[in-house]
Design a protein around this motif. Structure first.
Motif, PDB file in Angstrom:
ATOM      1  N   GLU A   6      -8.045   9.550 -40.230  1.00 26.63           N
ATOM      2  CA  GLU A   6      -7.491  10.897 -40.361  1.00 26.63           C
ATOM      3  C   GLU A   6      -5.967  10.884 -40.487  1.00 26.63           C
ATOM      4  O   GLU A   6      -5.380  11.767 -41.110  1.00 26.63           O
ATOM      5  CB  GLU A   6      -7.904  11.761 -39.160  1.00 26.63           C
TER       6      GLU A   6
ATOM      7  N   GLN B 237     -12.268   6.660 -36.673  1.00 28.64           N
ATOM      8  CA  GLN B 237     -12.160   7.946 -37.359  1.00 28.64           C
ATOM      9  C   GLN B 237     -10.754   8.514 -37.210  1.00 28.64           C
ATOM     10  O   GLN B 237     -10.195   9.082 -38.160  1.00 28.64           O
ATOM     11  CB  GLN B 237     -13.197   8.928 -36.795  1.00 28.64           C
TER      12      GLN B 237
ATOM     13  N   GLY C 211     -17.383  19.964 -33.598  1.00 26.95           N
ATOM     14  CA  GLY C 211     -17.898  19.871 -34.955  1.00 26.95           C
ATOM     15  C   GLY C 211     -16.894  20.239 -36.033  1.00 26.95           C
ATOM     16  O   GLY C 211     -17.234  20.247 -37.219  1.00 26.95           O
ATOM     17  N   SER C 212     -15.669  20.526 -35.649  1.00 32.54           N
ATOM     18  CA  SER C 212     -14.640  20.926 -36.614  1.00 32.54           C
ATOM     19  C   SER C 212     -13.774  19.715 -36.979  1.00 32.54           C
ATOM     20  O   SER C 212     -13.042  19.194 -36.137  1.00 32.54           O
ATOM     21  CB  SER C 212     -13.756  22.042 -36.034  1.00 32.54           C
ATOM     22  N   ARG C 213     -13.862  19.290 -38.234  1.00 32.12           N
ATOM     23  CA  ARG C 213     -13.037  18.162 -38.661  1.00 32.12           C
ATOM     24  C   ARG C 213     -11.562  18.543 -38.682  1.00 32.12           C
ATOM     25  O   ARG C 213     -10.700  17.708 -38.419  1.00 32.12           O
ATOM     26  CB  ARG C 213     -13.475  17.716 -40.053  1.00 32.12           C
ATOM     27  N   GLU C 214     -11.290  19.801 -38.979  1.00 33.45           N
ATOM     28  CA  GLU C 214      -9.898  20.267 -38.994  1.00 33.45           C
ATOM     29  C   GLU C 214      -9.271  20.158 -37.612  1.00 33.45           C
ATOM     30  O   GLU C 214      -8.141  19.673 -37.467  1.00 33.45           O
ATOM     31  CB  GLU C 214      -9.855  21.714 -39.489  1.00 33.45           C
TER      32      GLU C 214
ATOM     33  N   ALA D  30     -14.210  16.460 -30.805  1.00 34.21           N
ATOM     34  CA  ALA D  30     -15.217  15.979 -31.747  1.00 34.21           C
ATOM     35  C   ALA D  30     -16.521  16.751 -31.596  1.00 34.21           C
ATOM     36  O   ALA D  30     -17.225  17.010 -32.589  1.00 34.21           O
ATOM     37  CB  ALA D  30     -15.458  14.490 -31.543  1.00 34.21           C
TER      38      ALA D  30
ATOM     39  N   PHE E 136     -10.310  18.201 -35.220  1.00 38.27           N
ATOM     40  CA  PHE E 136     -10.240  16.786 -34.859  1.00 38.27           C
ATOM     41  C   PHE E 136      -8.987  16.142 -35.441  1.00 38.27           C
ATOM     42  O   PHE E 136      -8.255  15.431 -34.750  1.00 38.27           O
ATOM     43  CB  PHE E 136     -11.488  16.057 -35.361  1.00 38.27           C
ATOM     44  N   ARG E 137      -8.729  16.418 -36.727  1.00 37.02           N
ATOM     45  CA  ARG E 137      -7.531  15.861 -37.368  1.00 37.02           C
ATOM     46  C   ARG E 137      -6.270  16.370 -36.664  1.00 37.02           C
ATOM     47  O   ARG E 137      -5.322  15.618 -36.439  1.00 37.02           O
ATOM     48  CB  ARG E 137      -7.513  16.261 -38.838  1.00 37.02           C
TER      49      ARG E 137
ATOM     50  N   LEU F 177     -14.220   6.858 -31.140  1.00 34.63           N
ATOM     51  CA  LEU F 177     -13.697   7.653 -32.248  1.00 34.63           C
ATOM     52  C   LEU F 177     -12.393   7.098 -32.799  1.00 34.63           C
ATOM     53  O   LEU F 177     -11.747   7.744 -33.627  1.00 34.63           O
ATOM     54  CB  LEU F 177     -13.478   9.108 -31.783  1.00 34.63           C
TER      55      LEU F 177
END
Length: 596
Positions: free
Chosen positions: A285, A281, A234-237, A231, A239-240, A278
């Motif tokens: 995802e 979130q 900063g990359s949501r990709e 997390a 994280f998913r 988290l």
């Protein structure tokens, strides 16, 4: 010549046909599951036309089971699991025994041996993970007491079936089939001196205990740590991807290394991750993939069904269906009532377990392979699964509509003179909570990044307010801070009434889920036609959707952001021109280039 693409063909055919059939089912006010099952029948091997790859469909469906159990684990905790052990363990075991007994009687009536009837009964005793959890999540019951009992019951059934699958091969000879002891190390059996069967039991118990201990001791620290590290990139990709890797990796590793099911491994992975901030979130995802692959599970069930069986074995199918839907659910209802729980909870558990699924298929296939069951048993289990899954949403609808009415007379009876008032069957906090004393107040649904700021502004303005937040821990913290809060999903029965929506002045939905928000807005508007409703949306299409349900004011995030940026620019331009003119206030010339 086109390439052979069975995986792509199975995915495309399954999802596209499920979509069309589900849409038709919805048009005729039937559960979408009916459409998904029909889609499976259409692309199955027993109907003309295109035939999808059955093995690939089953494996894709297994991914849906993994993601579904992982999502449930994210909303669960070890404390929740232990809190229902007193009913879940004896209840699940008792219900399995009752269903197995009636399955045995049914097998004997069809001329099978006692061993065959026993295995057939076991296959009818275990509920489907996908069907049960999907029903609970649609009604937002997972975090309620009835939901925790149902999930705990499911976990116990899962563990019993894992043990059954291990013990059945060495016990097959005793039951009249072909014994297989290849999975049991002969040297270990000789060293322990307890026989192959007890060696298998001991090894399984050790493996399951080791897995649970590893997840609760090591996993509780390592898994959240990994997710927090990702997390911070900063990359949501990423994280998913990390969430999917944890869910699928733990599920697969637990099955291969410890012999537990994919579903159980994924559940514990989610449960240890639930302690992380988290977790919500992570649940969001995985939601799209979870729903898509869960649909493929129902398609795969439909592919197993041969319509010819309806004409060849109607009575046997009917008896199987009755055992699953009525006898098994009646046993669950009576067990839950025997433990002193109210009828609403007993009815919910009974409806949850009135179906069979994935473990039933695995068990009956193993039984046929060990010569314990005749091939016709597989047809009966598939037919029973299909029809019980089809009927299950209708049972839940009946519970939703009539469950409260069944308890109403008992709750409304006045005691005779001289008698003590009857004790309420269920705690008021869950069944009939006391409404808030607030009036002319604001009700805010969701305390995330948006809801938190709304609450801060309302509180600063001195407006009385109440927050509905599904995370019980966050709701508790709000109450400790002097803000009235309800720690349940807003869609749960009675929550809006508890928030006194009829006496409220404002209703704010700060949640990003536009479909859930639309349902809540409709309920709020029905309860209070004069209430001012404010909602958030991500696009004009979402705003139009919410406006149909009765929202007065809709804030579109990107529009508000653009307006704020433009206002900042124009404010800066005015200040600049004021300085240039020596302090004189003049009209802004938009044709002139801005110095900003």
């Amino acid at each position: 010549m086109p390439h052979a693409t069975p995986l792509i063909a199975t995915l495309v055919a399954g999802i596209c046909l499920a979509f069309v059939a589900g849409l038709v089912a919805h048009r005729f006010r039937l559960p979408p599951i009916a459409g998904y099952l029909l889609a499976g029948v259409v692309i199955g091997p027993f109907t003309p036309g295109f035939v999808a790859d059955q093995k690939l469909a089953n494996e894709l469906a297994e991914i849906g089971v993994i993601l579904l159990m992982f999502g449930v684990g994210l909303h669960f905790s070890l404390k929740d699991l232990l809190s229902v052990r007193a009913i879940a363990i004896p209840g699940a075991i008792g219900q399995i025994l009752v269903a197995t007994f009636f399955g045995l009687l049914l097998g004997l009536a069809m001329g099978w041996s006692a061993g065959s009837g026993f295995v057939f009964g076991l296959s009818l005793s275990v509920a489907s993970t996908v069907v049960l959890l999907r029903a609970l999540q649609e009604r937002r019951m997972v975090e309620m007491e009835k939901g925790r009992i149902a999930v705990g019951w499911l976990i116990v059934e899962d563990l019993v079936m894992v043990l059954t699958l291990v013990l059945l091969p060495p016990l097959a000879g005793v039951l009249g089939g072909t014994a297989q002891t290849a999975d049991v190390d002969p040297e270990l059996t000789r060293a322990l001196g307890i026989g192959a069967v007890w060696t298998a039991v001991s090894v399984t118990a050790v493996k399951v205990s080791a897995f649970i201990a590893l997840m609760l001791v090591v996993g509780r620290k390592v898994i959240p740590l990994i997710l927090h590290y990702v997390a911070h990139t900063g990359s949501r990709e990423l994280f998913r991807l990390s969430v999917l890797a944890i869910a699928l990796g733990v599920a697969y590793g637990s099955a291969k290394l410890f012999g537990v099911s994919f579903a159980l491994g994924a559940f514990f992975a989610g449960m240890v991750l639930a302690e992380s901030q988290l977790s919500q979130q992570a649940a969001r995802e995985t939601l799209p993939l979870r729903d898509a692959f869960a649909v493929l599970f129902f398609v795969s069930v439909g592919m197993l069904f041969d319509p010819v069986n309806l004409m060849e074995r109607p009575l046997a199918i009917l008896a199987t269906f009755v055992t699953i839907v009525f006898i098994k659910s009646a046993a669950a209802y009576l067990i839950v009532k025997a433990f002193g729980y109210p009828r609403t909870i007993a009815l919910t558990i009974a409806a949850s377990l009135a179906q069979i699924g994935e473990f039933s298929f695995i068990l009956v296939v193993l039984g046929v392979g060990l010569n314990l069951l005749p091939p016709v048993a597989q047809d009966l289990v598939v037919a029973g699964a299909l029809f019980s899954i089809l009927v299950n949403p209708l049972l839940f609808m009946a519970v939703d509509h009539y469950g409260a009415k069944l308890d109403a007379p008992a709750a409304g009876q006045e005691p005779a003179p001289g008698e003590a008032p009857p004790q309420a069957e269920e705690p008021a906090a869950e069944d009939e909570p006391e409404p808030t004393a607030l009036t002319d107040h604001a009700v805010v649904v969701g305390y995330g990044r948006v809801g938190k700021r709304v609450v801060e502004r309302l509180r600063a303005a001195g407006i009385p307010l109440l927050v509905i937040e599904e995370r019980a821990g966050v709701a508790g913290a709000l109450r400790a801070g002097g803000i009235e809060a309800i720690g349940e999903p807003a869609g749960n029965r009675g929550v809006l009434a508890q928030a006194n929506i009829a006496g409220a002045r404002w209703f704010v939905t700060a949640i990003p889920d536009v479909f859930a928000a639309g349902t809540l807005i409709e309920q709020a508007r029905t309860a209070n036609g004069a209430i001012a409703i404010v909602a958030r949306a991500a696009s004009q299409a979402e705003a139009d959707h919410l406006r149909q349900f009765g929202a007065n004011h809709i804030v579109i995030a990107k529009d508000e952001l653009a307006a704020a940026m433009a206002e900042q620019l124009l404010t800066g331009d005015r200040a600049y021109r004021t300085r240039e003119d020596g302090g004189a206030q003049g009209e802004l010339d938009l044709a002139s280039p801005s110095p900003v």
